[in-house]
Design a protein around this motif. Structure first.
Motif, PDB file in Angstrom:
ATOM      1  N   LEU A  73      -3.212  27.666 -26.217  1.00  0.00           N
ATOM      2  CA  LEU A  73      -4.349  27.656 -27.144  1.00  0.00           C
ATOM      3  C   LEU A  73      -4.856  29.072 -27.390  1.00  0.00           C
ATOM      4  CD1 LEU A  73      -6.655  26.202 -28.705  1.00  0.00           C
ATOM      5  CD2 LEU A  73      -7.891  26.094 -26.519  1.00  0.00           C
ATOM      6  N   HIS A  74      -5.062  29.835 -26.327  1.00  0.00           N
ATOM      7  CA  HIS A  74      -5.576  31.196 -26.481  1.00  0.00           C
ATOM      8  C   HIS A  74      -4.558  32.107 -27.175  1.00  0.00           C
ATOM      9  CE1 HIS A  74      -9.137  30.121 -24.473  1.00  0.00           C
ATOM     10  NE2 HIS A  74      -8.702  30.207 -23.227  1.00  0.00           N
ATOM     11  N   PHE A  75      -3.267  31.870 -26.928  1.00  0.00           N
ATOM     12  CA  PHE A  75      -2.236  32.655 -27.611  1.00  0.00           C
ATOM     13  C   PHE A  75      -2.260  32.375 -29.113  1.00  0.00           C
ATOM     14  CE2 PHE A  75       2.349  32.595 -29.034  1.00  0.00           C
ATOM     15  CZ  PHE A  75       2.446  33.969 -29.237  1.00  0.00           C
ATOM     16  N   ILE A  76      -2.344  31.099 -29.470  1.00  0.00           N
ATOM     17  CA  ILE A  76      -2.402  30.731 -30.888  1.00  0.00           C
ATOM     18  C   ILE A  76      -3.617  31.371 -31.551  1.00  0.00           C
ATOM     19  CG2 ILE A  76      -2.802  28.785 -32.461  1.00  0.00           C
ATOM     20  CD1 ILE A  76      -1.035  27.096 -30.573  1.00  0.00           C
ATOM     21  N   GLU A  77      -4.732  31.386 -30.841  1.00  0.00           N
ATOM     22  CA  GLU A  77      -5.947  32.003 -31.390  1.00  0.00           C
ATOM     23  C   GLU A  77      -5.758  33.510 -31.573  1.00  0.00           C
ATOM     24  OE1 GLU A  77      -9.185  28.816 -29.542  1.00  0.00           O
ATOM     25  OE2 GLU A  77      -8.724  30.666 -28.445  1.00  0.00           O
ATOM     26  N   LYS A  78      -5.024  34.138 -30.645  1.00  0.00           N
ATOM     27  CA  LYS A  78      -4.757  35.570 -30.778  1.00  0.00           C
ATOM     28  C   LYS A  78      -3.871  35.864 -31.995  1.00  0.00           C
ATOM     29  CE  LYS A  78      -6.924  37.692 -27.421  1.00  0.00           C
ATOM     30  NZ  LYS A  78      -6.226  38.340 -26.306  1.00  0.00           N
TER      31      LYS A  78
END
Length: 331
Positions: free
Chosen positions: A37-42
């Motif tokens: 999730l955090h990677f996709i947001e990055k």
């Protein structure tokens, strides 16, 4: 183009991404979901994590407040599935592992799906699949996705902390044979990204409740049966016993490993009466003592060779008798 570049391209092309994982969430399913999730947001995109049931209490130190949970928010999960144009299937490789309600939503969708998993015998059809049984965890594969897709510079503490957790828990704190040089290389990258591993260990180890420790003490002292001829330990806990010790989800997660730590034990089996069925955890040592076959052939389950799960619709005593009867065949 390698598989990870293709996955990154699908993320960038999608408008409504959801991330799913299996029932009875654990450190790897929650950690890999949060890390992805955090990677996709990055990458400048948005995503929604949809899980069948809530994370166990011992993982509440993680920020999973944005997760949608089927048992608590069925309408919101349904809407997320209806809008999705890309679905990630993390840490499971058969649709029945996400519960009947979410399984129906997944199977009704006609959109791109991406499976990232490390379990044996994949059955899940997907647009893109990373099925790597030699990986220690799905979290390890998410790190490889980030690195191999050319986005290693995005790795930071927010992405790395849940991924370190996933690897830590699925390797039994790096004890299991699935821990390889490749695993330690991935861990080194996470530490270099700013992950404070000592805080993760503290969060996992120093969160016991008095009732949890009393339940585990009762299970080990009063409910553990050792079949000396086969070096197998079995622990059973009824719903009444769980209630007496104010059972919370996750309170019995380490019992099988504790029993397996007894000198000479080949395998440990723990089953607990919950939600009207017996939920069974299998643990073992050595290739010759694989428990995933026992779980799949007799208890509607499966998993890794030395760590598997299953269920029984029989009562406590009937399940115990069934297990006792099968032990000589498998050990």
């Amino acid at each position: 183009m390698n598989i990870y570049l293709k996955i990154a391209a699908e993320i960038k092309a999608a408008n409504n991404i959801i991330i799913t994982s299996h029932k009875s969430p654990d450190g790897d399913s929650v950690g890999s979901s949060l890390g992805l999730l955090h990677f996709i947001e990055k990458l400048g995109k948005t995503a929604t994590v949809c899980h069948p049931d809530p994370a166990p209490k011992f993982l509440h130190w993680l920020d999973t407040s944005s997760f949608l949970v089927m048992t608590e928010q069925p309408e919101a999960v349904t809407k997320a599935f209806e809008a999705a144009d890309l679905i990630f299937c993390l840490d499971y490789n058969a649709s029945n592992r996400i519960g009947s309600e979410m399984q129906a939503l997944l199977e009704a969708k006609d959109c791109k799906t991406i499976m990232i998993d490390h379990h044996l015998a994949p059955e899940l059809p997907a647009t893109l699949s990373v099925s790597e049984t030699t990986a220690s965890s799905t979290a390890e594969l998410i790190v490889e996705l980030i690195e191999e897709s050319g986005h290693g510079d995005l790795l930071d503490q927010s992405i790395g902390t849940p991924l370190y957790l996933g690897i830590l828990t699925d390797t039994g704190s790096f004890r299991f044979p699935s821990t390889t040089p490749r695993t330690h290389e991935v861990l080194a990258k996470l530490l270099a990204s700013g992950v404070e591993q000592h805080l993760i260990h503290e969060a996992l180890s120093d969160n016991n409740t008095a009732t949890k420790l009393r339940l585990q003490g009762y299970a080990m002292s009063k409910k553990m049966e050792i079949l000396e001829d086969y070096n197998v330990a079995i622990i059973s806990l009824s719903k009444e016993e769980l209630s007496e010790y104010q059972y919370q989800k996750g309170d019995t997660d380490n019992l099988a490993n504790q029993a397996l730590s007894i000198q000479g034990m080949k395998a440990a089996i723990v089953f607990t009466e919950r939600d009207g069925i017996m939920k069974i955890s299998f643990r073992s040592k050595g290739e010759e003592n694989a428990v995933n076959i026992l779980a799949s052939e007799h208890f509607n389950g499966g998993g890794h060779a030395n760590a598997a799960g299953g269920m029984s619709e029989l009562g406590v005593e009937e399940t115990m008798e069934k297990i006792r009867g099968l032990i000589p065949e498998y050990f």
